[in-house]
Design a protein around this motif. Structure first.
Motif, PDB file in Angstrom:
ATOM      1  N   ASP A   1       0.824  -1.206   0.000  1.00 47.84           N
ATOM      2  CA  ASP A   1       0.000   0.000   0.000  1.00 47.84           C
ATOM      3  C   ASP A   1       0.856   1.253   0.000  1.00 47.84           C
ATOM      4  O   ASP A   1       0.348   2.347  -0.248  1.00 47.84           O
ATOM      5  N   ALA A   2       2.145   1.109   0.306  1.00 47.43           N
ATOM      6  CA  ALA A   2       3.048   2.260   0.365  1.00 47.43           C
ATOM      7  C   ALA A   2       4.460   1.803   0.075  1.00 47.43           C
ATOM      8  O   ALA A   2       4.829   0.646   0.325  1.00 47.43           O
ATOM      9  N   CYS A   3       5.260   2.715  -0.465  1.00 47.47           N
ATOM     10  CA  CYS A   3       6.685   2.489  -0.641  1.00 47.47           C
ATOM     11  C   CYS A   3       7.425   3.508   0.211  1.00 47.47           C
ATOM     12  O   CYS A   3       6.876   4.530   0.606  1.00 47.47           O
ATOM     13  N   ASN A   4       8.680   3.202   0.506  1.00 43.37           N
ATOM     14  CA  ASN A   4       9.534   4.156   1.210  1.00 43.37           C
ATOM     15  C   ASN A   4      10.862   4.194   0.470  1.00 43.37           C
ATOM     16  O   ASN A   4      11.663   3.265   0.548  1.00 43.37           O
ATOM     17  N   ILE A   5      11.054   5.268  -0.285  1.00 46.81           N
ATOM     18  CA  ILE A   5      12.213   5.423  -1.149  1.00 46.81           C
ATOM     19  C   ILE A   5      13.186   6.401  -0.520  1.00 46.81           C
ATOM     20  O   ILE A   5      12.781   7.457  -0.021  1.00 46.81           O
ATOM     21  N   PHE A   6      14.463   6.052  -0.510  1.00 49.64           N
ATOM     22  CA  PHE A   6      15.460   6.934   0.076  1.00 49.64           C
ATOM     23  C   PHE A   6      15.495   8.266  -0.672  1.00 49.64           C
ATOM     24  O   PHE A   6      15.394   8.302  -1.905  1.00 49.64           O
ATOM     25  N   PRO A   7      15.657   9.373   0.053  1.00 50.28           N
ATOM     26  CA  PRO A   7      15.764  10.664  -0.621  1.00 50.28           C
ATOM     27  C   PRO A   7      17.044  10.743  -1.441  1.00 50.28           C
ATOM     28  O   PRO A   7      18.077  10.207  -1.048  1.00 50.28           O
ATOM     29  N   GLY A   8      16.954  11.406  -2.582  1.00 51.53           N
ATOM     30  CA  GLY A   8      18.139  11.533  -3.426  1.00 51.53           C
ATOM     31  C   GLY A   8      17.761  11.961  -4.824  1.00 51.53           C
ATOM     32  O   GLY A   8      16.576  12.069  -5.173  1.00 51.53           O
ATOM     33  N   PRO A   9      18.757  12.181  -5.651  1.00 51.45           N
ATOM     34  CA  PRO A   9      18.506  12.689  -7.003  1.00 51.45           C
ATOM     35  C   PRO A   9      17.805  11.701  -7.922  1.00 51.45           C
ATOM     36  O   PRO A   9      17.323  12.084  -8.992  1.00 51.45           O
ATOM     37  N   ASP A  10      17.751  10.425  -7.524  1.00 50.52           N
ATOM     38  CA  ASP A  10      17.125   9.422  -8.390  1.00 50.52           C
ATOM     39  C   ASP A  10      15.686   9.113  -8.002  1.00 50.52           C
ATOM     40  O   ASP A  10      15.103   8.135  -8.494  1.00 50.52           O
ATOM     41  N   MET A  11      15.077   9.943  -7.139  1.00 54.96           N
ATOM     42  CA  MET A  11      13.707   9.653  -6.688  1.00 54.96           C
ATOM     43  C   MET A  11      12.723   9.626  -7.850  1.00 54.96           C
ATOM     44  O   MET A  11      11.848   8.750  -7.913  1.00 54.96           O
ATOM     45  N   THR A  12      12.841  10.580  -8.766  1.00 48.99           N
ATOM     46  CA  THR A  12      11.929  10.608  -9.907  1.00 48.99           C
ATOM     47  C   THR A  12      12.052   9.334 -10.730  1.00 48.99           C
ATOM     48  O   THR A  12      11.046   8.729 -11.134  1.00 48.99           O
ATOM     49  N   HIS A  13      13.294   8.908 -10.951  1.00 48.59           N
ATOM     50  CA  HIS A  13      13.517   7.673 -11.702  1.00 48.59           C
ATOM     51  C   HIS A  13      12.906   6.478 -10.974  1.00 48.59           C
ATOM     52  O   HIS A  13      12.258   5.616 -11.608  1.00 48.59           O
ATOM     53  N   LYS A  14      13.092   6.397  -9.653  1.00 50.60           N
ATOM     54  CA  LYS A  14      12.536   5.278  -8.888  1.00 50.60           C
ATOM     55  C   LYS A  14      11.020   5.240  -9.003  1.00 50.60           C
ATOM     56  O   LYS A  14      10.415   4.162  -9.150  1.00 50.60           O
ATOM     57  N   LEU A  15      10.382   6.403  -8.932  1.00 48.62           N
ATOM     58  CA  LEU A  15       8.921   6.440  -9.051  1.00 48.62           C
ATOM     59  C   LEU A  15       8.472   6.051 -10.451  1.00 48.62           C
ATOM     60  O   LEU A  15       7.424   5.410 -10.618  1.00 48.62           O
ATOM     61  N   ASP A  16       9.244   6.416 -11.458  1.00 46.80           N
ATOM     62  CA  ASP A  16       8.930   5.984 -12.824  1.00 46.80           C
ATOM     63  C   ASP A  16       9.025   4.469 -12.947  1.00 46.80           C
ATOM     64  O   ASP A  16       8.203   3.828 -13.624  1.00 46.80           O
TER      65      ASP A  16
END
Length: 290
Positions: free
Chosen positions: A197-212
């Motif tokens: 139901d949720a993800c937890n992605i480390f903050p950083g310059p690749d966040m947009t890529h991870k969400l894609d």
């Protein structure tokens, strides 16, 4: 945007004898000043990013049970449980118990785990990376089955449950929210798309890529990307001045533009209930419309 409080350091100036009352004060401050959630690490030793392993560390679910008894509103979870720490049937029973006794406020935060040192030190089995990811997927399958009330046997590669009975059932239906931590593109984010139901992605310059990448996995498994809450952590030092809080709000605005919906805040002075309350009262209204 929702704001949670994450507590990962229990080496506090007053020492272990005062951890109970001081942690209670911090939790009450979070509960009354607008935080959406309260998270603790699920580690047995302190992790290297925060201090030496000898520093104080509280067991996660015992701590959450304590916090459930002194709060009334915040969601409660670990960020995150290593899948190899507890047998999945027992883990699901623990989280269900927390949900029932807290009035429906438990979350299951879980991941593949990484801390081999603490596992070896305490004699906890530490399978290979590929095996832990297999165990993670099986645990997520068991979670959905047990919370659905399906008592039929579960036969996996790693886990075998003859009768996954879960009584009482969780108060949250269809189940407490499941958060899978990590940003691994091939396995972790695919598991988020399929089971979480949720993800937890480390903050950083690749966040947009991870969400894609997460969106692509959702498309592949037929999941609505918008159903999944996107969360991250905030670990940077905070200056408790008007300018300092404004700078934090600006950073969170940038996160919101990327699609982040919840941020779990850590403060270095985690023993300071007054700072927890101050941050909540000043930051939460500032980001409410993000």
């Amino acid at each position: 945007m929702k704001i949670g409080l994450a507590i990962g350091d229990f080496t506090w100036p007053s020492g272990p004898s005062q951890l109970g009352p001081e942690l209670a004060a911090v939790a009450r401050a979070a509960d009354t000043s607008g935080y959406d959630s309260l998270w603790v690490m699920d580690h047995f030793f302190q992790i290297r990013m925060l201090g030496p392993v000898e520093n104080e560390m509280l067991e996660g679910y015992t701590t959450l049970a304590f916090l459930a008894g002194i709060t009334s509103r915040v969601q409660l979870g670990t960020q995150v449980t290593g899948v190899h720490y507890r047998h999945p049937g027992v883990l699901l029973k623990i989280v269900t118990t927390l949900d029932v006794l807290s009035g429906g406020r438990a979350a299951l935060g879980i991941g593949a785990g990484w801390n081999e040192g603490e596992s070896r030190a305490l004699g906890v089995p530490f399978p290979t990376t590929s095996e832990r990811f297999e165990q993670l997927e099986e645990t997520l399958q068991i979670a959905h089955q047990m919370w659905k009330g399906d008592e039929s046997p579960y036969e996996g590669k790693h886990f075998h449950l003859d009768r996954p009975l879960n009584s009482p059932q969780s108060l949250q239906r269809p189940h407490p929210p499941i958060l899978v931590g990590g940003g691994g593109e091939k396995k972790t984010l695919r598991l988020v798309a399929q089971y979480a139901d949720a993800c937890n992605i480390f903050p950083g310059p690749d966040m947009t890529h991870k969400l894609d990448v997460l969106r692509a996995h959702c498309d592949a498994v037929g999941r609505d990307y918008d159903e999944i809450q996107k969360t991250t952590a905030y670990w940077e030092p905070i200056e408790f001045t008007d300018q300092g809080i404004e700078q934090v709000a600006e950073k969170l605005a940038d996160y919101a533009k990327l699609g982040i919906q919840a941020v779990h805040m850590s403060i270095r002075e985690s023993h300071r209930a007054d700072l927890v309350q101050q941050l909540g009262e000043r930051l939460i209204p500032a980001v409410a419309d993000f």
